[in-house]
Design a protein around this motif. Structure first.
Motif, PDB file in Angstrom:
ATOM      1  N   VAL B  88       0.847  -1.198   0.000  1.00 61.30           N
ATOM      2  CA  VAL B  88       0.000   0.000   0.000  1.00 61.30           C
ATOM      3  C   VAL B  88       0.885   1.252   0.000  1.00 61.30           C
ATOM      4  N   TYR B  89       0.679   2.088  -1.033  1.00 62.98           N
ATOM      5  CA  TYR B  89       1.399   3.358  -1.138  1.00 62.98           C
ATOM      6  C   TYR B  89       0.406   4.487  -0.905  1.00 62.98           C
ATOM      7  N   THR B  90       0.698   5.354   0.084  1.00 63.87           N
ATOM      8  CA  THR B  90      -0.183   6.493   0.316  1.00 63.87           C
ATOM      9  C   THR B  90       0.576   7.758  -0.087  1.00 63.87           C
ATOM     10  N   PHE B  91       0.067   8.424  -1.136  1.00 62.34           N
ATOM     11  CA  PHE B  91       0.740   9.610  -1.670  1.00 62.34           C
ATOM     12  C   PHE B  91       0.085  10.879  -1.159  1.00 62.34           C
ATOM     13  N   LYS B  92       0.908  11.823  -0.703  1.00 65.24           N
ATOM     14  CA  LYS B  92       0.425  13.148  -0.304  1.00 65.24           C
ATOM     15  C   LYS B  92       0.722  14.065  -1.492  1.00 65.24           C
ATOM     16  N   LEU B  93      -0.309  14.683  -2.048  1.00 64.05           N
ATOM     17  CA  LEU B  93      -0.093  15.508  -3.243  1.00 64.05           C
ATOM     18  C   LEU B  93       0.250  16.951  -2.871  1.00 64.05           C
ATOM     19  N   HIS B  94       0.955  17.635  -3.784  1.00 61.55           N
ATOM     20  CA  HIS B  94       1.235  19.057  -3.605  1.00 61.55           C
ATOM     21  C   HIS B  94      -0.071  19.837  -3.611  1.00 61.55           C
ATOM     22  N   ASP B  95      -0.144  20.853  -2.765  1.00 57.38           N
ATOM     23  CA  ASP B  95      -1.333  21.693  -2.718  1.00 57.38           C
ATOM     24  C   ASP B  95      -1.203  22.801  -3.773  1.00 57.38           C
ATOM     25  N   GLY B  96      -2.330  23.242  -4.292  1.00 62.42           N
ATOM     26  CA  GLY B  96      -2.322  24.406  -5.190  1.00 62.42           C
ATOM     27  C   GLY B  96      -1.808  24.126  -6.587  1.00 62.42           C
ATOM     28  N   VAL B  97      -1.886  22.883  -7.030  1.00 65.40           N
ATOM     29  CA  VAL B  97      -1.446  22.582  -8.394  1.00 65.40           C
ATOM     30  C   VAL B  97      -2.639  22.711  -9.339  1.00 65.40           C
ATOM     31  N   THR B  98      -2.455  23.451 -10.432  1.00 60.86           N
ATOM     32  CA  THR B  98      -3.536  23.555 -11.416  1.00 60.86           C
ATOM     33  C   THR B  98      -3.051  23.084 -12.776  1.00 60.86           C
ATOM     34  N   PHE B  99      -3.990  22.614 -13.571  1.00 58.51           N
ATOM     35  CA  PHE B  99      -3.691  22.295 -14.958  1.00 58.51           C
ATOM     36  C   PHE B  99      -3.634  23.601 -15.752  1.00 58.51           C
ATOM     37  N   HIS B 100      -3.107  23.512 -16.970  1.00 52.51           N
ATOM     38  CA  HIS B 100      -2.947  24.716 -17.794  1.00 52.51           C
ATOM     39  C   HIS B 100      -4.287  25.345 -18.181  1.00 52.51           C
ATOM     40  N   ASP B 101      -5.379  24.574 -18.074  1.00 51.97           N
ATOM     41  CA  ASP B 101      -6.683  25.162 -18.393  1.00 51.97           C
ATOM     42  C   ASP B 101      -7.335  25.761 -17.144  1.00 51.97           C
ATOM     43  N   GLY B 102      -6.596  25.798 -16.028  1.00 52.63           N
ATOM     44  CA  GLY B 102      -7.103  26.457 -14.836  1.00 52.63           C
ATOM     45  C   GLY B 102      -7.779  25.530 -13.836  1.00 52.63           C
ATOM     46  N   THR B 103      -8.085  24.297 -14.250  1.00 52.93           N
ATOM     47  CA  THR B 103      -8.735  23.376 -13.314  1.00 52.93           C
ATOM     48  C   THR B 103      -7.715  22.861 -12.293  1.00 52.93           C
TER      49      THR B 103
END
Lengths: 315, 495
Positions: B88-103
Motif C-alpha cells: 500500500v502506497y499512500t501519496f500526499k499531493l502538492h497543494d495548489g497545483v492547477t492544470f494549464h486550463d485552470g482546473t
C-alpha cells in the motif's frame, strides 16, 4: 475542341480510378501494422486490439477502400492514424509550402532555361553554344541534394545570408517566407533548368531546319527575326511537355530537398507517414500527387492544341 | 567616509546598471532540435519517445519523476508512505497545483489517470507498468492510496515514466493535439512537420523556469542537422544524429558537446529458438566472434561503452561481464566445430534504420564472416521490423537498442522476440520484483546479469551514448538520458 476536351476528360477519370486501386493495393500490401508501430515493443495484445478498432483497421480491406474513395469524392480524406487530425487539413497546410516552392522553382528554371536555350541555338557550334551546353551537362549530372548541401554550406554556414533550413511561415510575411524558400527553389530549379535549356535548344534547332523557316528568311526576315517570330512558337511543343513533367516532378519529387532543408511540405509528410505506416496519409497524398500529374498533363494537352491547331483536327 | 560612501554608491549603481543590462540581454527563449517529430502529444497512449522528448516534465508531470542523473524524486506527490508489507502506497499531493486550463489537480485526477492507464480499453503502450495495481482510492483531495497485488520494488520508478503522467478528465479528449498538463511550460502551438512551441506557465506550482519560450524543431536528415547547428539556426540539438561531426563542434568555441549515457543497451538480438541459435555453443561462438570496440569505433565513432550483459553500466548494480565474451575468433571457430558447424552456416541479419544498426550491422556481418557465419543483411523500416522480427519472430539475428530503463525483466518473458526461456531466470525476476531491500535487489540484479551473460542469450555490444550539441551559453541541460526527455525547467542562458 469540345470533343477533344471530353475525350481527354474521360481518359483522366479512368486513369484516376485505376490509380486509386493500385495505390491502395500496393500500400496495404506492404508489411507493417500502424497500431503496433505506434504502441511499440511493450504493447500488450489487448491494447493493440483496442487501438486497431479505434483506427478502423479491423474493417475488411474492400470496405476500407470504398470508404476511402467515397470520402475523397466529397473532399473527406479521412483522419491520420498517428497525428489524429483530418488528412485534408494536413495536406492543405503542407500545400502552402510545396506548391509555392514548386512554382518558385519552375519560374526560376524557366527564366534561366529560355534565354540559355535560345542563346545556344542562335550560336550553334560557336563558343557561346559550347559553353552553355557544357554548363547544362554539368547541371544534369549533379544531383540536386548535393547541390542543396553546397548552397547551405556557402550561403547559410559561411556567408549567413540565409537560414540553413526551415520555413518561416506565411504569417511572418511574404518576404521571410520567400527567403526561406529561396535556397531550396534554386537547388530544385538548376538541374531542371539544365534539362529544359537543352530541350529548348534542340527543339529550336529542329525548327530552324524546317521549310517555313527558309521561306521566312527568303521573304527578307533576318535570322534573328525569323527565330523570334516563327521558330520559337513552333519549338514550344516539346518544351511545354517538359515543363508539364517538371512541374509534377517538382511537386512530388521534392521529398529529398524538403528533408535537406527540413521544410514542412508534402514530401516530408509522405516521408514521415511511410515510416510510421500512416497508411491513410500515404494513400491520400500519393493519390493527390497522381491527380496533380494527371491534371497537369491534361492542361498540357489542352495547351498543345492552343499552340498547334493541327492537333485539334487530328484527334 | 564621504568618499567611501560615494564610491560604494557608484559601485552599487554600476552594479545595478550592469544587472539591468544583463537582464535585458539574457536570452529567455530556446530552440531545441531533435530528429523525430512526435506523432501526437499524449505520452500516455503511444510508445514514440519523441512525445516524451517534448512534453516530459515540461508539460506533463507524474507523481514521481526522473532527474537527469537517473534519480527518482517527488513530482506531483510531495511525499509518500509505504505500508510494512510493501503493498500500500499512500501519496500526499502538492497543494495548489492547477492544470494549464485552470482546473485544479487533485486526487481524482490521479485516480482517473491511473485507472485509465490500466483499464481494459487502455491505449497505454506500457500498460504492464500498472498491472500490479488493484485499487486507487481518493482518501481526500490531496491524499491517494494505491494498493498493489504484491510488493513491487520498482513501483515508484514505474510512476516516473512518461506513460504515467497525470492528466485531467476535463481535457483528455483533445490531449493529442492540445496537451493540458501541470508542468512549468504550456503548449502554445504546433506547425506539423516543422515545430512545436511551448511557453512559460505563470501559474506553475513549483519554481518558475528561466526560459519564457521554447521551440522544438524537427530535423531528420543528419546533414541538415549539421547545417542547422553550424548556421546557429538552433540552440540545442538533442540526440545529434551524426557522431562523425562531433569533433568539429568540440573544436569550435561557439558550441559545447554533451556526451552522456542512455538506458539503451545495444545488442545483437538472437533468435534463441531458431536453429542453430538454440545451441548455446553457437551463441557463444557468435559472442566471441564480435569485436565490440571495432563496432563502437566504426559505427559510433568511439561513442558508447562496451557491455557484456543487458544492463546499463552507469547503474550501481552493474557487473562488468565483457570478459565472458571477449573477442576471440579462434575460440569462436572451435565452438562452432564442436557444435557441428565447422564450415559455418548461413543466417539472416535484420537491420532497422538507426545508424548504430545499419553501420554496426555491416561490421558485424564482416566479423561473423571471419569465423564462417554468413549473415545475409536485410535493411528494414521500424514498422517492418516490428512485424517481421518482433511479432513474427522470423529472423536469425538483428541489432537493436533496448532503450527502456531497467528492462532486464524482458528475459523472463519466453514469448519475447528473442525467445529466451529459462525457468531459473524467471524465478529470479519474481523474487526481484517482490524484494524492496536495496542491497538484496543489487545482489539479485547481479545474478540476473551473470545468468544471461553466461547463457549468451544475445550478443551484448555497447551502451548507446546520449549525444547532444548546444551553443556554449546554454546551461542546465540533461547530459544523460535516464528516460526520453528534454527537461527545460532548469535550463538557462549564461550571461
Amino acid at each position: 475542341m469540345l470533343r477533344y476536351t471530353l475525350k481527354r476528360l474521360l481518359s483522366l477519370t479512368l486513369s484516376l480510378a485505376v490509380a486509386s486501386m493500385v495505390i491502395f493495393a500496393v500500400i496495404e500490401v506492404a508489411p507493417g501494422d500502424p497500431a503496433s508501430f505506434m504502441l511499440g515493443v511493450n504493447a500488450q495484445p489487448d491494447t493493440l486490439a483496442a487501438l486497431r478498432t479505434e483506427l478502423g483497421l479491423d474493417v475488411p480491406k474492400t470496405e476500407r477502400y470504398l470508404t476511402w474513395v467515397g470520402g475523397m469524392l466529397t473532399g473527406d480524406f479521412g483522419t491520420s492514424y498517428t497525428y489524429r487530425t483530418p488528412v485534408s487539413q494536413m495536406i492543405a497546410d503542407r500545400m502552402w509550402v510545396s506548391l509555392p516552392l514548386a512554382l518558385y522553382a519552375l519560374t526560376l528554371s524557366t527564366l534561366i532555361a529560355f534565354p540559355a536555350g535560345i542563346y545556344a541555338a542562335s550560336r550553334r557550334g560557336k563558343p557561346g553554344d559550347i559553353a552553355v551546353m557544357g554548363a547544362t551537362q554539368l547541371g544534369v549530372a549533379v544531383p540536386n541534394f548535393w547541390f542543396a548541401m553546397m548552397l547551405v554550406l556557402v550561403f547559410a554556414i559561411n556567408l549567413r545570408w540565409f537560414n540553413a533550413g526551415g520555413f518561416a511561415g506565411w504569417d511572418k510575411g511574404f518576404g521571410p517566407a520567400m527567403q526561406s524558400l529561396t535556397l531550396p527553389a534554386i537547388a530544385l530549379a538548376l538541374p531542371q533548368a539544365a534539362i529544359l535549356a537543352r530541350v529548348m535548344r534542340s527543339a529550336l534547332l529542329d525548327v530552324l531546319g524546317e521549310d517555313f523557316m527558309r521561306t521566312a528568311r527568303a521573304k527578307g526576315l533576318s535570322r534573328r527575326q525569323a527565330l523570334w517570330r516563327h521558330g520559337l512558337r513552333n519549338a514550344l511543343i516539346p518544351v511545354l511537355t517538359i515543363i508539364g513533367l517538371q512541374f509534377s516532378f517538382l511537386l512530388a519529387g521534392s521529398i529529398i530537398i524538403e528533408q535537406v532543408f527540413y521544410l514542412p511540405g508534402l514530401g516530408r509528410l509522405v516521408f514521415q507517414a511511410i515510416s510510421s505506416r500512416d497508411l491513410i496519409v500515404v494513400e491520400s497524398v500519393v493519390m493527390l500527387l497522381v491527380f496533380a500529374v494527371i491534371v497537369v498533363n491534361f492542361v498540357v494537352d489542352l495547351a498543345y492544341a492552343a499552340v498547334d491547331p493541327r492537333l485539334k483536327s487530328r484527334t | 567616509m564621504g568618499h567611501a560612501f560615494k564610491h560604494t554608491f557608484q559601485a552599487a549603481l554600476a552594479l545595478s546598471v550592469s544587472l539591468l543590462a544583463t537582464q535585458a540581454i539574457a536570452k529567455s527563449d530556446i530552440t531545441v532540435a531533435m530528429q523525430l517529430e512526435p506523432p501526437h502529444l499524449d505520452p500516455t497512449s503511444a510508445a514514440a519517445q519523441a512525445i516524451d522528448s517534448v512534453v516530459y516534465t515540461n508539460v506533463f508531470e507524474g507523481l514521481t519523476r526522473f532527474m537527469g542523473d537517473g534519480a527518482i524524486v517527488p513530482g506531483l506527490a510531495e511525499s509518500w508512505e509505504i505500508s510494512d508489507d510493501g503493498t500500500v502506497y499512500t501519496f500526499k499531493l502538492h497543494d495548489g497545483v492547477t492544470f494549464h486550463d485552470g482546473t485544479t489537480m487533485d486526487g481524482e485526477d490521479v485516480k482517473f489517470s491511473l485507472d485509465r492507464a490500466r483499464s481494459e480499453d487502455s491505449a497505454n503502450a506500457q500498460k504492464a507498468l500498472f498491472s500490479g495495481i488493484t485499487e486507487v482510492e481518493v482518501i481526500d483531495p490531496l491524499t491517494v492510496k494505491i494498493t498493489l497485488k504484491e510488493p513491487n520494488g520498482n513501483f515508484l520508478f514505474n510512476l516516473a515514466w512518461g506513460d504515467a503522467v497525470i492528466v485531467a478528465p476535463e481535457s483528455i479528449d483533445g490531449i493529442k493535439t492540445n496537451p493540458i498538463g501541470t508542468g512549468a511550460f504550456k503548449f502554445a502551438g504546433w506547425v506539423q512537420g516543422d515545430k512545436i512551441d511551448l511557453e512559460r506557465n505563470a501559474d506553475y506550482w513549483g519554481d518558475q523556469p528561466a526560459l519564457e519560450k521554447a521551440t522544438f524543431k524537427f530535423i531528420s536528415d543528419p546533414t541538415a542537422a549539421f547545417a542547422a547547428v553550424m548556421a546557429e539556426d538552433v540552440d540545442v540539438f538533442s540526440g545529434f544524429p551524426a557522431p562523425e561531426n562531433l569533433p568539429q563542434f568540440e573544436a569550435d568555441p561557439r558550441f559545447q558537446v554533451l556526451v552522456g549515457s542512455t538506458e539503451g543497451e545495444t545488442i545483437l538480438s538472437t533468435n534463441n529458438k531458431q536453429p542453430p541459435f538454440d545451441d548455446v555453443r553457437v551463441r557463444q561462438a557468435v559472442a566471441h566472434a564480435i569485436d565490440r570496440q571495432a563496432i563502437v569505433d566504426g559505427a559510433m565513432f568511439g561513442y558508447g561503452t562496451p557491455i557484456g550483459t543487458h544492463f546499463a553500466p552507469h547503474h550501481p548494480a552493474y557487473v562488468d561481464l565483457t570478459g565472458n565474451s571477449a573477442y576471440d575468433p579462434e575460440k569462436a571457430k572451435a565452438l562452432l566445430a564442436e557444435a557441428g558447424f565447422a564450415d559455418g552456416f548461413e543466417t539472416t541479419l535484420h537491420l532497422p534504420p538507426p545508424s548504430y544498426a545499419r553501420r554496426g550491422g555491416e561490421i558485424i556481418a564482416a566479423q561473423l564472416a571471419q569465423v564462417g557465419i554468413k549473415a545475409e543483411i536485410t535493411n528494414v523500416e521500424w514498422a517492418q521490423w516490428l512485424e517481421t522480427v518482433f511479432r513474427g519472430k522470423n529472423f536469425g539475428l538483428t541489432i537493436v537498442s533496448h532503450t527502456e530503463p531497467m528492462d532486464i525483466g524482458i528475459y523472463a518473458r519466453p514469448e519475447y522476440y528473442f525467445q529466451y526461456d529459462n525457468p531459473a531466470f524467471q524465478e529470479l525476476m519474481t523474487t526481484l520484483n517482490s524484494t524492496t531491500d536495496p542491497d538484496e535487489r543489487s545482489k539479485l540484479l547481479g545474478q540476473a546479469q551473470t545468468m544471461i551473460s553466461e547463457d549468451y542469450v544475445n550478443g551484448y555490444l555497447f551502451q548507446l551514448a546520449a549525444l547532444s550539441v548546444a551553443k556554449a551559453g546554454v546551461q542546465g541541460l540533461w547530459v544523460n538520458a535516464p528516460t526520453a526527455a528534454n527537461d527545460l525547467t532548469a535550463v538557462s542562458w549564461a550571461d
